[in-house]
Design a protein around this motif. Structure first.
Motif, PDB file in Angstrom:
ATOM      1  N   MET A 162       0.827  -1.203   0.000  1.00 12.44           N
ATOM      2  CA  MET A 162       0.000   0.000   0.000  1.00 12.44           C
ATOM      3  C   MET A 162       0.863   1.256   0.000  1.00 12.44           C
ATOM      4  O   MET A 162       0.636   2.197  -0.773  1.00 12.44           O
ATOM      5  N   ALA A 163       1.862   1.297   0.891  1.00 12.93           N
ATOM      6  CA  ALA A 163       2.732   2.470   0.972  1.00 12.93           C
ATOM      7  C   ALA A 163       3.514   2.672  -0.323  1.00 12.93           C
ATOM      8  O   ALA A 163       3.670   3.803  -0.810  1.00 12.93           O
ATOM      9  N   PHE A 164       4.002   1.586  -0.912  1.00 11.06           N
ATOM     10  CA  PHE A 164       4.751   1.671  -2.165  1.00 11.06           C
ATOM     11  C   PHE A 164       3.852   2.178  -3.288  1.00 11.06           C
ATOM     12  O   PHE A 164       4.228   3.072  -4.063  1.00 11.06           O
ATOM     13  N   GLY A 165       2.647   1.633  -3.374  1.00  9.08           N
ATOM     14  CA  GLY A 165       1.730   2.036  -4.434  1.00  9.08           C
ATOM     15  C   GLY A 165       1.271   3.474  -4.299  1.00  9.08           C
ATOM     16  O   GLY A 165       1.147   4.195  -5.301  1.00  9.08           O
ATOM     17  N   ILE A 166       1.020   3.923  -3.073  1.00  8.99           N
ATOM     18  CA  ILE A 166       0.573   5.302  -2.865  1.00  8.99           C
ATOM     19  C   ILE A 166       1.651   6.282  -3.308  1.00  8.99           C
ATOM     20  O   ILE A 166       1.374   7.295  -3.964  1.00  8.99           O
ATOM     21  N   GLY A 167       2.901   5.991  -2.971  1.00  6.22           N
ATOM     22  CA  GLY A 167       3.985   6.871  -3.371  1.00  6.22           C
ATOM     23  C   GLY A 167       4.121   6.968  -4.882  1.00  6.22           C
ATOM     24  O   GLY A 167       4.237   8.073  -5.447  1.00  6.22           O
ATOM     25  N   LEU A 168       4.097   5.824  -5.573  1.00  4.27           N
ATOM     26  CA  LEU A 168       4.214   5.837  -7.026  1.00  4.27           C
ATOM     27  C   LEU A 168       3.009   6.525  -7.677  1.00  4.27           C
ATOM     28  O   LEU A 168       3.153   7.189  -8.711  1.00  4.27           O
ATOM     29  N   ALA A 169       1.827   6.377  -7.073  1.00  6.57           N
ATOM     30  CA  ALA A 169       0.635   7.001  -7.650  1.00  6.57           C
ATOM     31  C   ALA A 169       0.739   8.524  -7.615  1.00  6.57           C
ATOM     32  O   ALA A 169       0.310   9.204  -8.556  1.00  6.57           O
ATOM     33  N   THR A 170       1.330   9.088  -6.549  1.00  5.12           N
ATOM     34  CA  THR A 170       1.478  10.550  -6.492  1.00  5.12           C
ATOM     35  C   THR A 170       2.460  11.046  -7.547  1.00  5.12           C
ATOM     36  O   THR A 170       2.291  12.140  -8.093  1.00  5.12           O
ATOM     37  N   VAL A 171       3.500  10.263  -7.835  1.00  6.13           N
ATOM     38  CA  VAL A 171       4.429  10.638  -8.905  1.00  6.13           C
ATOM     39  C   VAL A 171       3.729  10.575 -10.256  1.00  6.13           C
ATOM     40  O   VAL A 171       3.883  11.461 -11.108  1.00  6.13           O
ATOM     41  N   TYR A 172       2.943   9.527 -10.478  1.00  2.00           N
ATOM     42  CA  TYR A 172       2.198   9.396 -11.727  1.00  2.00           C
ATOM     43  C   TYR A 172       1.262  10.585 -11.938  1.00  2.00           C
ATOM     44  O   TYR A 172       1.172  11.140 -13.037  1.00  2.00           O
ATOM     45  N   LEU A 173       0.568  10.991 -10.884  1.00  2.00           N
ATOM     46  CA  LEU A 173      -0.398  12.076 -10.993  1.00  2.00           C
ATOM     47  C   LEU A 173       0.262  13.451 -11.061  1.00  2.00           C
ATOM     48  O   LEU A 173      -0.426  14.444 -11.317  1.00  2.00           O
ATOM     49  N   GLY A 174       1.566  13.513 -10.822  1.00  2.05           N
ATOM     50  CA  GLY A 174       2.274  14.783 -10.892  1.00  2.05           C
ATOM     51  C   GLY A 174       2.097  15.666  -9.678  1.00  2.05           C
ATOM     52  O   GLY A 174       2.428  16.862  -9.726  1.00  2.05           O
ATOM     53  N   THR A 175       1.582  15.128  -8.591  1.00  3.09           N
ATOM     54  CA  THR A 175       1.401  15.930  -7.384  1.00  3.09           C
ATOM     55  C   THR A 175       2.661  15.976  -6.524  1.00  3.09           C
ATOM     56  O   THR A 175       2.758  16.810  -5.626  1.00  3.09           O
ATOM     57  N   HIS A 176       3.612  15.067  -6.778  1.00  2.00           N
ATOM     58  CA  HIS A 176       4.857  15.038  -6.009  1.00  2.00           C
ATOM     59  C   HIS A 176       6.041  14.733  -6.913  1.00  2.00           C
ATOM     60  O   HIS A 176       5.911  14.055  -7.937  1.00  2.00           O
ATOM     61  N   TRP A 177       7.197  15.242  -6.511  1.00  2.00           N
ATOM     62  CA  TRP A 177       8.458  14.861  -7.125  1.00  2.00           C
ATOM     63  C   TRP A 177       8.862  13.466  -6.627  1.00  2.00           C
ATOM     64  O   TRP A 177       8.387  13.024  -5.581  1.00  2.00           O
ATOM     65  N   VAL A 178       9.766  12.848  -7.375  1.00  2.00           N
ATOM     66  CA  VAL A 178      10.285  11.552  -6.939  1.00  2.00           C
ATOM     67  C   VAL A 178      10.955  11.668  -5.576  1.00  2.00           C
ATOM     68  O   VAL A 178      10.781  10.816  -4.697  1.00  2.00           O
ATOM     69  N   SER A 179      11.723  12.729  -5.364  1.00  2.00           N
ATOM     70  CA  SER A 179      12.424  12.908  -4.083  1.00  2.00           C
ATOM     71  C   SER A 179      11.447  13.122  -2.930  1.00  2.00           C
ATOM     72  O   SER A 179      11.741  12.748  -1.783  1.00  2.00           O
ATOM     73  N   ASP A 180      10.282  13.712  -3.204  1.00  2.00           N
ATOM     74  CA  ASP A 180       9.258  13.848  -2.159  1.00  2.00           C
ATOM     75  C   ASP A 180       8.824  12.479  -1.654  1.00  2.00           C
ATOM     76  O   ASP A 180       8.658  12.269  -0.449  1.00  2.00           O
ATOM     77  N   VAL A 181       8.629  11.556  -2.598  1.00  2.00           N
ATOM     78  CA  VAL A 181       8.171  10.215  -2.247  1.00  2.00           C
ATOM     79  C   VAL A 181       9.257   9.461  -1.483  1.00  2.00           C
ATOM     80  O   VAL A 181       8.983   8.784  -0.488  1.00  2.00           O
ATOM     81  N   LEU A 182      10.500   9.575  -1.949  1.00  2.00           N
ATOM     82  CA  LEU A 182      11.599   8.927  -1.231  1.00  2.00           C
ATOM     83  C   LEU A 182      11.696   9.458   0.194  1.00  2.00           C
ATOM     84  O   LEU A 182      11.884   8.694   1.150  1.00  2.00           O
TER      85      LEU A 182
END
Length: 262
Positions: A162-182
């Motif tokens: 769940m945590a992994f998928g939520i992070g990747l979904a925000t990158v896909y949607l353009g609401t977060h940078w990759v570094s934000d998710v990391l």
């Protein structure tokens, strides 16, 4: 704290520091941020946007916190222990304090509001680093796995996915940078790994809420004080709940007397 726990805690701390330093110094990590943001995954695969818009709600703090508190509150009432609710409350308080402080300090803008290509977009009164959705997904789902009684291993795997998928979904949607998710993954992991260290405080708070434990024992059963209930649902110290009268007490029979002949 055993060696494995200490190693994980140090690893999460170091990862968080490396990501933060990479953002602050406009390192290649920031160039990766821009490369992914300008690729615009939501335009490359538009069919996934609708489902992922719904899926990221699983990382939104309000809905997930309310749902988790409702579930753990029911568990606390059933078991007569306030620990599940106290553990989640402690995790959310620590998450809000730690992640909120970094967000305010960084002031980073998201991809949709960025001004200068190649810039880290720091100190612009933004609230994007680290990703709150990602960190909240790690903490809420991870805390549920931490409190799982049975099937704990499966719960951990589900929380990780769940945590992994939520992070990747925000990158896909353009609401977060990759570094934000990391950074969100590292921040959430730090909160989870800190929970065992806070168990003495949770236990002390649970002792102070001893009355809550007595209320929840047995699924809302016996109460103390006047007019309490016994284990069968009847009233203590009074007539039963159907109002039936007690049978009249029997009078003792008189002892037979013998006549004494003179």
């Amino acid at each position: 704290m055993h060696r494995g726990h200490r190693t994980l805690l140090l690893t999460a701390t170091a990862s968080y520091a490396v990501v933060a330093a990479g953002v602050l110094t406009t390192s290649p990590l920031v160039r990766l941020d821009w490369h992914v943001a300008m690729f615009k995954p939501y335009k490359q695969w538009p069919c996934a946007q609708g489902p992922l818009d719904v899926f990221v709600v699983a990382g939104q703090r309000g809905p997930t916190a309310v749902a988790a508190l409702a579930w753990l509150g029911w568990r606390s009432w059933r078991t007569g222990s306030a620990r599940p609710v106290l553990v989640l409350g402690t995790a959310l308080a620590l998450l809000n304090a730690s992640v909120g402080a970094v967000k305010l300090g960084a002031g980073r803008l998201g991809p949709h509001y960025a001004h200068t290509v190649g810039s880290a977009e720091l100190f612009h009164d933004g609230m994007i680093f680290p990703s709150g959705h990602t960190a909240n997904g790690v903490v809420v789902w991870g805390t549920l796995a931490y409190l799982a009684g049975r099937h704990r291993r499966a719960a951990r795997v589900a929380a990780g996915l769940m945590a992994f998928g939520i992070g990747l979904a925000t990158v896909y949607l353009g609401t977060h940078w990759v570094s934000d998710v990391l950074g969100g993954w590292a921040a959430g992991a730090l909160v989870l790994l800190s929970l065992p260290l806070l168990e003495p405080f949770v236990a002390a708070a649970e002792r102070r809420l001893g009355r809550f434990g007595r209320f929840g024992q047995g699924g809302g059963g016996g109460q103390d004080g006047r007019g309490g209930q016994d284990g069968r649902g009847g009233r203590l110290g009074g007539p039963d709940r159907l109002g039936a009268r007690s049978p009249p007490a029997r009078r003792p029979r008189p002892c037979p007397t013998r006549s004494v002949s003179r």
